[in-house]
Design a protein around this motif. Structure first.
Motif, PDB file in Angstrom:
ATOM      1  N   HIS A 116     -20.883 -29.877 121.387  1.00 11.89           N
ATOM      2  CA  HIS A 116     -20.460 -29.158 120.191  1.00 11.89           C
ATOM      3  C   HIS A 116     -21.044 -29.772 118.916  1.00 11.89           C
ATOM      4  CE1 HIS A 116     -17.756 -26.782 122.621  1.00 11.89           C
ATOM      5  NE2 HIS A 116     -17.213 -27.882 123.116  1.00 11.89           N
ATOM      6  N   SER A 117     -22.045 -30.607 119.072  1.00 12.07           N
ATOM      7  CA  SER A 117     -22.656 -31.228 117.904  1.00 12.07           C
ATOM      8  C   SER A 117     -23.390 -30.183 117.069  1.00 12.07           C
ATOM      9  CB  SER A 117     -23.638 -32.319 118.333  1.00 12.07           C
ATOM     10  OG  SER A 117     -24.393 -32.758 117.222  1.00 12.07           O
ATOM     11  N   GLU A 118     -23.149 -30.198 115.727  1.00 14.10           N
ATOM     12  CA  GLU A 118     -23.833 -29.254 114.847  1.00 14.10           C
ATOM     13  C   GLU A 118     -25.331 -29.568 114.749  1.00 14.10           C
ATOM     14  OE1 GLU A 118     -21.934 -29.104 111.081  1.00 14.10           O
ATOM     15  OE2 GLU A 118     -20.056 -28.260 111.853  1.00 14.10           O
ATOM     16  N   ASP A 119     -25.678 -30.799 115.023  1.00 14.70           N
ATOM     17  CA  ASP A 119     -27.081 -31.214 114.929  1.00 14.70           C
ATOM     18  C   ASP A 119     -27.790 -31.149 116.272  1.00 14.70           C
ATOM     19  OD1 ASP A 119     -26.763 -31.781 112.213  1.00 14.70           O
ATOM     20  OD2 ASP A 119     -26.001 -33.794 112.679  1.00 14.70           O
ATOM     21  N   GLN A 120     -27.222 -30.383 117.179  1.00 15.24           N
ATOM     22  CA  GLN A 120     -27.790 -30.302 118.523  1.00 15.24           C
ATOM     23  C   GLN A 120     -29.232 -29.804 118.461  1.00 15.24           C
ATOM     24  OE1 GLN A 120     -25.972 -27.524 121.339  1.00 15.24           O
ATOM     25  NE2 GLN A 120     -25.534 -29.295 122.616  1.00 15.24           N
ATOM     26  N   THR A 121     -30.140 -30.522 119.086  1.00 21.19           N
ATOM     27  CA  THR A 121     -31.562 -30.223 119.002  1.00 21.19           C
ATOM     28  C   THR A 121     -32.004 -29.326 120.151  1.00 21.19           C
ATOM     29  OG1 THR A 121     -31.977 -32.386 118.002  1.00 21.19           O
ATOM     30  CG2 THR A 121     -33.875 -31.219 118.931  1.00 21.19           C
ATOM     31  N   PRO A 122     -32.507 -28.125 119.861  1.00 21.45           N
ATOM     32  CA  PRO A 122     -33.085 -27.318 120.942  1.00 21.45           C
ATOM     33  C   PRO A 122     -34.432 -27.894 121.357  1.00 21.45           C
ATOM     34  CG  PRO A 122     -33.385 -26.218 118.849  1.00 21.45           C
ATOM     35  CD  PRO A 122     -32.586 -27.449 118.557  1.00 21.45           C
ATOM     36  N   ILE A 123     -34.806 -27.668 122.593  1.00 17.11           N
ATOM     37  CA  ILE A 123     -36.111 -28.108 123.077  1.00 17.11           C
ATOM     38  C   ILE A 123     -36.784 -26.935 123.785  1.00 17.11           C
ATOM     39  CG2 ILE A 123     -35.387 -30.506 123.307  1.00 17.11           C
ATOM     40  CD1 ILE A 123     -35.189 -30.097 126.294  1.00 17.11           C
ATOM     41  N   VAL A 124     -38.095 -27.017 123.878  1.00 15.01           N
ATOM     42  CA  VAL A 124     -38.834 -26.028 124.642  1.00 15.01           C
ATOM     43  C   VAL A 124     -39.438 -26.747 125.842  1.00 15.01           C
ATOM     44  CG1 VAL A 124     -40.855 -26.316 123.131  1.00 15.01           C
ATOM     45  CG2 VAL A 124     -40.693 -24.320 124.633  1.00 15.01           C
ATOM     46  N   SER A 125     -39.145 -26.226 127.022  1.00 15.75           N
ATOM     47  CA  SER A 125     -39.637 -26.828 128.266  1.00 15.75           C
ATOM     48  C   SER A 125     -40.880 -26.086 128.736  1.00 15.75           C
ATOM     49  CB  SER A 125     -38.559 -26.759 129.345  1.00 15.75           C
ATOM     50  OG  SER A 125     -37.462 -27.555 128.995  1.00 15.75           O
ATOM     51  N   THR A 126     -41.915 -26.836 129.053  1.00 10.74           N
ATOM     52  CA  THR A 126     -43.174 -26.270 129.536  1.00 10.74           C
ATOM     53  C   THR A 126     -43.652 -27.076 130.733  1.00 10.74           C
ATOM     54  OG1 THR A 126     -44.716 -27.665 128.279  1.00 10.74           O
ATOM     55  CG2 THR A 126     -43.749 -25.784 127.119  1.00 10.74           C
ATOM     56  N   VAL A 127     -44.731 -26.624 131.338  1.00  9.04           N
ATOM     57  CA  VAL A 127     -45.325 -27.362 132.438  1.00  9.04           C
ATOM     58  C   VAL A 127     -45.830 -28.727 131.973  1.00  9.04           C
ATOM     59  CG1 VAL A 127     -47.622 -26.380 132.111  1.00  9.04           C
ATOM     60  CG2 VAL A 127     -46.930 -27.171 134.392  1.00  9.04           C
ATOM     61  N   LEU A 128     -46.060 -28.884 130.677  1.00 11.97           N
ATOM     62  CA  LEU A 128     -46.537 -30.152 130.124  1.00 11.97           C
ATOM     63  C   LEU A 128     -45.398 -31.097 129.762  1.00 11.97           C
ATOM     64  CD1 LEU A 128     -49.366 -28.817 127.772  1.00 11.97           C
ATOM     65  CD2 LEU A 128     -49.620 -29.853 130.027  1.00 11.97           C
ATOM     66  N   GLY A 129     -44.157 -30.599 129.833  1.00 12.09           N
ATOM     67  CA  GLY A 129     -43.019 -31.424 129.463  1.00 12.09           C
ATOM     68  C   GLY A 129     -42.140 -30.719 128.456  1.00 12.09           C
ATOM     69  N   ASP A 130     -41.171 -31.455 127.919  1.00  9.56           N
ATOM     70  CA  ASP A 130     -40.204 -30.923 126.956  1.00  9.56           C
ATOM     71  C   ASP A 130     -40.571 -31.358 125.542  1.00  9.56           C
ATOM     72  OD1 ASP A 130     -37.326 -31.447 129.145  1.00  9.56           O
ATOM     73  OD2 ASP A 130     -38.867 -29.881 129.124  1.00  9.56           O
ATOM     74  N   PHE A 131     -40.447 -30.415 124.609  1.00 10.53           N
ATOM     75  CA  PHE A 131     -40.752 -30.707 123.213  1.00 10.53           C
ATOM     76  C   PHE A 131     -39.552 -30.335 122.352  1.00 10.53           C
ATOM     77  CE2 PHE A 131     -44.690 -29.562 125.328  1.00 10.53           C
ATOM     78  CZ  PHE A 131     -45.536 -30.610 124.985  1.00 10.53           C
ATOM     79  N   PRO A 132     -39.023 -31.276 121.559  1.00  8.32           N
ATOM     80  CA  PRO A 132     -37.929 -30.913 120.642  1.00  8.32           C
ATOM     81  C   PRO A 132     -38.477 -30.047 119.516  1.00  8.32           C
ATOM     82  CG  PRO A 132     -38.631 -33.174 120.273  1.00  8.32           C
ATOM     83  CD  PRO A 132     -39.375 -32.699 121.485  1.00  8.32           C
ATOM     84  N   ILE A 133     -37.697 -29.045 119.103  1.00  7.00           N
ATOM     85  CA  ILE A 133     -38.163 -28.209 117.996  1.00  7.00           C
ATOM     86  C   ILE A 133     -37.254 -28.322 116.781  1.00  7.00           C
ATOM     87  CG2 ILE A 133     -39.349 -26.589 119.501  1.00  7.00           C
ATOM     88  CD1 ILE A 133     -37.121 -24.605 119.055  1.00  7.00           C
ATOM     89  N   ALA A 134     -36.358 -29.297 116.761  1.00  6.54           N
ATOM     90  CA  ALA A 134     -35.602 -29.579 115.549  1.00  6.54           C
ATOM     91  C   ALA A 134     -36.524 -30.275 114.552  1.00  6.54           C
ATOM     92  CB  ALA A 134     -34.405 -30.462 115.859  1.00  6.54           C
ATOM     93  N   ASN A 135     -36.156 -30.187 113.296  1.00  5.86           N
ATOM     94  CA  ASN A 135     -36.921 -30.811 112.216  1.00  5.86           C
ATOM     95  C   ASN A 135     -38.329 -30.252 112.092  1.00  5.86           C
ATOM     96  OD1 ASN A 135     -34.741 -32.588 111.720  1.00  5.86           O
ATOM     97  ND2 ASN A 135     -35.456 -33.908 113.387  1.00  5.86           N
ATOM     98  N   ILE A 136     -38.572 -29.109 112.715  1.00  7.06           N
ATOM     99  CA  ILE A 136     -39.828 -28.400 112.522  1.00  7.06           C
ATOM    100  C   ILE A 136     -39.543 -27.243 111.569  1.00  7.06           C
ATOM    101  CG2 ILE A 136     -41.660 -27.068 113.643  1.00  7.06           C
ATOM    102  CD1 ILE A 136     -41.713 -29.934 114.476  1.00  7.06           C
ATOM    103  N   ASP A 137     -40.173 -27.232 110.394  1.00 11.01           N
ATOM    104  CA  ASP A 137     -39.847 -26.247 109.376  1.00 11.01           C
ATOM    105  C   ASP A 137     -40.092 -24.818 109.835  1.00 11.01           C
ATOM    106  OD1 ASP A 137     -39.159 -28.260 107.654  1.00 11.01           O
ATOM    107  OD2 ASP A 137     -41.120 -28.355 106.682  1.00 11.01           O
ATOM    108  N   ASN A 138     -40.978 -24.637 110.811  1.00  7.26           N
ATOM    109  CA  ASN A 138     -41.389 -23.289 111.183  1.00  7.26           C
ATOM    110  C   ASN A 138     -40.321 -22.505 111.936  1.00  7.26           C
ATOM    111  OD1 ASN A 138     -43.627 -24.639 110.409  1.00  7.26           O
ATOM    112  ND2 ASN A 138     -44.986 -23.782 111.957  1.00  7.26           N
TER     113      ASN A 138
END
Length: 388
Positions: A258-280
């Motif tokens: 339930h953390s408000e700062d919970q970071t979503p990630i994108v999982s790919t064949v190359l691994g997981d990438f966090p997408i928090a703190n990305i302005d886009n």
């Protein structure tokens, strides 16, 4: 007080007969800025340039040059009264006139002495000092293009329009001239708008690039932002090299649920990438937006991703480096030797393909399994629902 913009386009529309060629184009250029309209043949970029020059009418919108409304649906200022310079593909030099007389052709109002001084000054600016007595057929193609540029800047315009001016030259000379021209025009305080289909020429020449597609301006931005923050998948595919791989958005389960700062990630064949703190990108815990736009209405900063949503992840060649000991593996599908670098197409375990550029001492044979490291500084993610 000088105008804020040398060139200002507001919602400009052009047609050929009843066919829409250019639609809803808005852009501005300040004094001394260099810009480029970039796109494939038939995208409308030359039509737009001709409209700015006064060679094509507009059906909607306004074109303002030096604070003067030059084109509207009801009025059109003639090209010769727009106080701008034009440079075309074919140089259009007068073969029966010397180089000096070609450069001075538009300086009729100056005294003989002032005209001679200005001709010599312009020839020196373009690196042709001492060649004024020669004729066009006595100099090279690159020198002829320099003469055309000297003739254009001789009357001291505040804006120059260039329609693929280097297309007849070899690649190395074309890009070298683009860099030189940018420096020359900035030193003279002249704004410029170049039309080209050559990305490297655009990068060398422009402070700002407008990517055009089917008569629309998809993004008007710096070369750096176009490459690292493309507004949609079409621009990402067109600008630079790269391949899309598939990904899935999900929550980072290592964080509190339930953390408000919970970071979503994108999982790919190359691994997981966090997408928090990305302005886009932004993330929603609800459903993804239902709209299905082939081109997004706004920049990637307005995309929202739902948990478990499938996405497209752009991998650039500069995101990938070789590492023989890495556990991340790929197979060499194709390779092209380019001197200092070798261009590779690499097949991943799930059959998706990447492009990589390695220093040429990393020479791997076809079909070899090689190790990779990732150096992803700009994560570029799009909803999979957007059509490529």
């Amino acid at each position: 007080m000088p105008p804020e913009f040398v060139l200002d386009l507001q919602s400009v529309e052009c047609r050929h007969d009843e066919q829409m060629v250019v639609e809803g184009i808005s852009l501005q250029l300040k004094p001394g800025e260099s810009a480029c309209l970039l796109g494939p043949s038939g995208c409308g970029k030359t039509t737009l340039l001709r409209a700015i020059a006064g060679l094509e009418p507009i059906y909607q919108g306004i074109i303002t040059i030096h604070d003067q409304v030059c084109s509207s649906p009801s009025a059109m200022v003639p090209p010769e009264k727009r106080h701008l310079g034009l440079v075309f593909q074919d140089h259009a030099l007068f073969p029966h006139l010397s180089i000096a007389d070609n450069v001075g052709f538009g300086l009729r109002e100056l005294s003989r002495h002032a005209k001679t001084q200005r001709i010599e000054e312009c020839l020196e600016l373009v690196g042709l000092a001492g060649l004024g007595e020669r004729f066009p057929h006595q100099i090279s193609g690159g020198q002829q293009q320099r003469v055309a540029l000297a003739r254009t800047i001789a009357p001291k315009p505040k804006l120059i329009l260039l329609d693929e001016p280097f297309s007849s030259l070899d690649t190395h000379l074309r890009r070298a001239l683009a860099r030189e021209l940018k420096q020359l025009l900035k030193a003279q305080g002249i704004a410029s708008l170049l039309v080209t289909h050559d990305q490297q020429e655009a990068f060398a020449m422009a402070d700002y690039i407008g990517v055009m597609h089917q008569g629309q301006l998809l993004q008007w931005d710096t070369p750096y932002n176009l490459y690292h923050q493309p507004a949609d998948p079409q621009i990402a595919s067109f600008i630079g090299d790269g391949h899309f791989i598939s990904g899935v958005i999900h929550k980072d389960m290592s964080q509190e649920e339930h953390s408000e700062d919970q970071t979503p990630i994108v999982s790919t064949v190359l691994g997981d990438f966090p997408i928090a703190n990305i302005d886009n990108y932004s993330f929603t815990h609800g459903e993804a937006k239902p709209e299905h736009h082939s081109l997004p209405e706004q920049t990637p900063g307005q995309y929202q991703f739902a948990d478990h949503e499938t996405v497209l992840v752009l991998m650039r060649p500069d995101d990938i480096t070789p590492n023989p000991s890495s556990s991340l593996r790929a197979r060499v599908l194709h390779k092209v030797f380019r001197g200092a670098i070798i261009e590779y197409e690499l097949e991943l375990a799930n059959k998706e393909v990447l492009k990589a550029l390695f220093a040429s001492h990393h020479d791997y044979p076809l079909t070899q399994d090689i190790g990779l490291d990732l150096d992803v500084k700009h994560l570029i993610v799009y909803p999979n629902r957007i059509e490529l």
